[in-house]
Design a protein around this motif. Sequence first.
Motif: not given
Length: 228
Positions: A56-59, A166, A69, A39, A203, A35
């Motif tokens: 890239k991680v989206r909520a 997160t 996502h 994000d 994830e 990490r």
Amino acid sequence: MEQPPAYSPQAIADILPIYRPQDADGHIRVYKLRRIAADGQSLVLLEHATTVYTIKVRATGGFMNRKPHVVISAIDTSQVIAEGRFDNLGTGTTLTYINPPRILTLDLENSQVQRLKTTIGGQDHWWKPHPGNRGVLELTNETEEIVARFIHAAQVSARTGSVGSTKDAPTEMDVGELSVIEALSGTDTGLEEILCSAIVVIERARRRAANMAKSDKQGTGWAAGGFY
């Protein structure tokens, strides 16, 4: 009451000579998932200390779940490799690969053990937690050979296989290590599908654990969201 220590599975390097003696000297690729931002994540090939993918991680997936996502990009070209989407109110998980274009699913076959069926290199494969340690995720093929294994880092909960929310995690931290048996990964496309599916499964496990923790805290059963 103290919990017993989590089971440590047999080293993946020791498994190959037993089940595939012809590939006993086969190479095992080891990657570290890190990490790097609230994000963002990176996948690093440890052998060469080279970042392979940025993530890239989206909520959320946006209105009507149109936005992905998870977005996985190649570090050398900055091109998007694959996009992952989770059903907001169900169990479905979809991986859309860009080149060649194809859509693969991660289908929940067993909610109790969280076994997910997908396709790697055109063949059926399954991601599932190790029976003795839910902090360990394994990918097996149709003959039940272990193709890849992800072990969460020490600070990640062994019970849930996740750091949970997160926002509760440090900005930068090791998420865990992914080992892939090269002899079983097939073509470059097969390796890509292993890596991308692993990122999405990890994830998914994190979001599911966060959902469960939120539900337990609120005493409302499941929080809004999928991953049953």
